[in-house]
Design an enzyme around this catalytic site. Structure first.
Site, PDB file in Angstrom:
ATOM      1  N   GLY A 254       3.123  23.129  13.181  1.00 18.67           N
ATOM      2  CA  GLY A 254       4.080  22.364  12.382  1.00 18.67           C
ATOM      3  C   GLY A 254       5.372  23.041  11.998  1.00 18.67           C
ATOM      4  CD  GLU A 291      -4.484  23.966  15.313  1.00 20.31           C
ATOM      5  OE1 GLU A 291      -3.845  22.910  15.108  1.00 20.31           O
ATOM      6  OE2 GLU A 291      -5.706  24.049  15.140  1.00 20.31           O
ATOM      7  N   PRO A 292       0.977  26.623  16.689  1.00 17.10           N
ATOM      8  CG  PRO A 292       2.245  28.528  17.210  1.00 17.10           C
ATOM      9  CD  PRO A 292       0.862  28.092  16.790  1.00 17.10           C
ATOM     10  N   GLY A 293       3.306  24.464  18.295  1.00 18.07           N
ATOM     11  CA  GLY A 293       3.649  23.830  19.568  1.00 18.07           C
ATOM     12  C   GLY A 293       5.159  23.874  19.743  1.00 18.07           C
ATOM     13  NE  ARG A 294       8.707  20.008  16.125  1.00 15.88           N
ATOM     14  CZ  ARG A 294       8.778  18.687  16.366  1.00 15.88           C
ATOM     15  NH1 ARG A 294       9.759  18.199  17.074  1.00 15.88           N
ATOM     16  NH2 ARG A 294       7.881  17.869  15.862  1.00 15.88           N
ATOM     17  CE1 TYR A 334       7.547  10.539  16.614  1.00 20.55           C
ATOM     18  CE2 TYR A 334       8.731  11.655  18.363  1.00 20.55           C
ATOM     19  CZ  TYR A 334       7.550  11.182  17.841  1.00 20.55           C
ATOM     20  OH  TYR A 334       6.382  11.368  18.533  1.00 20.55           O
ATOM     21  CB  CYS A 360      16.111  -3.565  30.397  1.00 20.15           C
ATOM     22  SG  CYS A 360      16.721  -3.362  32.052  1.00 20.15           S
ATOM     23  CE1 TYR A 389       4.103  17.375  20.400  1.00 17.41           C
ATOM     24  CE2 TYR A 389       5.863  18.572  19.296  1.00 17.41           C
ATOM     25  CZ  TYR A 389       4.516  18.328  19.492  1.00 17.41           C
ATOM     26  OH  TYR A 389       3.591  19.055  18.780  1.00 17.41           O
TER      27      TYR A 389
HETATM   28  N1  LLP Z   1      -2.062  21.094  15.565  1.00 16.87           N
HETATM   29  C1  LLP Z   1      -2.348  19.795  15.398  1.00 16.87           C
HETATM   30  C2  LLP Z   1      -3.685  19.420  14.942  1.00 16.87           C
HETATM   31  C3  LLP Z   1      -1.355  18.824  15.635  1.00 16.87           C
HETATM   32  O1  LLP Z   1      -1.640  17.543  15.448  1.00 16.87           O
HETATM   33  C4  LLP Z   1      -0.074  19.229  16.068  1.00 16.87           C
HETATM   34  C5  LLP Z   1       0.970  18.242  16.362  1.00 16.87           C
HETATM   35  C6  LLP Z   1       0.166  20.608  16.260  1.00 16.87           C
HETATM   36  C7  LLP Z   1      -0.850  21.513  15.991  1.00 16.87           C
HETATM   37  C8  LLP Z   1       1.481  21.146  16.738  1.00 16.87           C
HETATM   38  O2  LLP Z   1       2.517  20.829  15.872  1.00 16.87           O
HETATM   39  P1  LLP Z   1       3.970  21.488  16.137  1.00 16.87           P
HETATM   40  O3  LLP Z   1       3.842  22.967  15.909  1.00 16.87           O
HETATM   41  O4  LLP Z   1       4.368  21.169  17.505  1.00 16.87           O
HETATM   42  O5  LLP Z   1       4.841  20.824  15.120  1.00 16.87           O
HETATM   43  N2  LLP Z   1       5.828  13.987  19.051  1.00 16.87           N
HETATM   44  C9  LLP Z   1       6.355  14.456  17.786  1.00 16.87           C
HETATM   45  C10 LLP Z   1       5.496  15.555  17.193  1.00 16.87           C
HETATM   46  C11 LLP Z   1       4.045  15.175  17.060  1.00 16.87           C
HETATM   47  C12 LLP Z   1       3.194  16.284  16.518  1.00 16.87           C
HETATM   48  C13 LLP Z   1       1.749  15.931  16.598  1.00 16.87           C
HETATM   49  N3  LLP Z   1       0.831  16.981  16.206  1.00 16.87           N
HETATM   50  C14 LLP Z   1       7.799  14.887  17.972  1.00 16.87           C
HETATM   51  O6  LLP Z   1       8.334  14.779  19.083  1.00 16.87           O
HETATM   52  O7  LLP Z   1       8.451  15.298  17.004  1.00 16.87           O
END
Ligand code: LLP
Length: 431
Positions: A254, A291-294, A334, A360, A389
């Site tokens: 997050g 659990e970083p993603g973004r 978003y 379209c 994403y």
């Molecule tokens: N862990 C869990 C359980 C999650 O549900 C998520 C993201 C993450 C980790 C990773 O979160 P991050 O570090 O990436 O913020 N599609 C949306 C974001 C959806 C996030 C869903 N869960 C966007 O494009 O902003």
């Protein structure tokens, strides 16, 4: 935005820059013009170097404690990126059997570093994960814990689990990606979690591993993470009093980036986050999972697209690109902001334009009333911070094949996913 003082058009938080005045946009040492010629557009381009740099920022910030960075596969699940991260020590946070199959294909050695989140795991997905001997299941409900126990007993495999708690903490972010309030579908209350751990304490097929929490995505401030973990820590103590030892705390993902061109120091943000996490854990000696993603992949990636035409309707000017909402849905879904920069800036005054795709729907836009320098049909532009994403949420809407992807490592670029063909799209259908 002012025109081509090119080098300050992108911040140092991004691997995309104009190396010399007058030169075109590069990813590291690789020219995006060259990539567009070779691989066509729309094209996702990622910097492997930046992805690793970001991973190492977290690893360094938590070096003092036992930790594991479990990259959230959903942010960008391309196999080459998973392999790259695994080679540098990352584990993975998955949310489906499909994501587990990706880890098995790209980095089978890393399945022991996988945590499985998600509110709707099926028996088949649980079986797959039990057989792969993943690190832990992040369990989101009482029914899921029952199902996990049942599958573990049937397969005669011990299941390590963490209960995902919902800390009822408000995280200032878009409502669609906020998850830590009781009104959301995620996790269980602290009280329920305590009862659940106690209830299964004697089950020989279940092994309590940790407690997990995830409060949302694109969160800029470290405070909500601290507040959530403070509550988790209270639960750890309650469990200890009940004789249940907790080995790990999974703090979720997050941490947000800055999508605007403002000065943004990723390292400082990670350090502030680590400080908040460590403070809230009050000397907890177990393992920390995050659990970083973004944060790892967003700024490493750009969506490169060619301008198909420039169209005027009354007072409005529309820059129509060959990429569309099916390739990058974040602005439509978003109201997300993505910086847009020309690959080869033209001299002249900026003016307000809408940057739109050919799909379209009026919702098919990348920017509205954005001040951009002169743009002509045939020009290349780049949508920045699109590594997370972007491709992962792409679709075939309007029967549009999805883009190719290129990974840049130092001065080398390689194709990591070929462009889809119409034949790929039609292949699964039956007339
Ligand atoms: N862990 C869990 C359980 C999650 O549900 C998520 C993201 C993450 C980790 C990773 O979160 P991050 O570090 O990436 O913020 N599609 C949306 C974001 C959806 C996030 C869903 N869960 C966007 O494009 O902003």
């Amino acid at each position: 935005m002012t025109a081509p003082a090119a080098t300050d058009r992108t911040s140092s938080a991004r691997p995309f820059s104009y190396p010399r005045p007058g030169s075109s946009l590069h990813c590291g040492a690789v020219s995006l013009e060259t990539l567009a010629k070779k691989y066509g557009t729309p094209l996702y381009v990622y910097s492997a170097d930046q992805i690793i740099e970001r991973l190492q920022m977290f690893q360094a910030a938590f070096a003092q404690r036992e930790h594991l960075v479990c990259y959230a596969v959903k942010a960008n699940s391309s196999l080459a990126i998973l392999k790259l991260l695994a080679e540098h020590g990352a584990g993975f946070d998955i949310v489906s059997g499909g994501e587990l199959e990706r880890v098995l294909a790209a980095a089978p050695q890393a399945t022991c570093r996988v945590v499985f989140s998600g509110v709707g795991k099926t028996a088949a997905e649980i079986d797959l994960a039990l057989n792969a001997e993943i690190l832990s299941f992040n369990v989101e409900s009482e029914a899921e814990l029952d199902l996990l126990a049942d599958r573990a007993r049937k397969l005669r495999k011990k299941a390590r689990f963490s209960i995902r708690v919902n800390p009822d903490v408000f995280a200032e972010t878009h409502p669609y990606i906020s998850t830590g309030l009781h009104e959301h579908k995620f996790g269980v209350s602290m009280k329920t979690a305590l009862a659940m751990y106690k209830c299964v304490a004697q089950n020989r097929w279940l092994e309590p591993h940790g407690i997990s929490v995830h409060i949302g995505s694109q969160i800029a401030s470290a405070d909500p993470f601290g507040a959530a973990l403070d509550r988790v820590h209270t639960l750890v103590r309650q469990l200890e009093r009940a004789g249940i030892a907790i080995n790990a705390i999974d703090a979720g993902g997050g941490l947000g980036i800055d999508y605007h061109a403002r000065a943004f120091d990723p390292e400082k943000r990670v350090q502030a986050y680590a400080k908040a996490v460590n403070t809230a854990l009050h000397g907890f000696q177990g393992k920390l999972l995050i659990e970083p993603g973004r944060f790892l992949v967003a700024q490493a990636g750009a969506l490169l697209t060619r301008v198909v035409n420039v169209k005027r309707n009354g007072k409005k000017t529309f820059v129509v690109t060959d990429a569309a909402m099916n390739d990058l849905i974040r602005p439509a879904l978003y109201q997300a902001y993505h910086e847009i920069v020309p690959v080869k800036p033209r001299a002249g005054k900026p003016r307000a334009v809408d940057v739109v795709g050919p799909v379209c729907e009026t919702g098919d836009f990348f920017a509205r009333d954005r001040a951009l320098g002169p743009i002509q049909p045939g020009d290349l532009i780049a949508l920045l911070d699109a590594g997370a994403y972007g491709m992962a949420q792409s679709s075939n809407y309007n029967t549009r094949p999805r883009p190719a992807e290129v990974l840049v490592e130092k001065s080398k670029a390689r194709l990591i996913r070929r462009r889809e063909t119409i034949a790929d799209l039609l292949a699964t259908e039956i007339i």
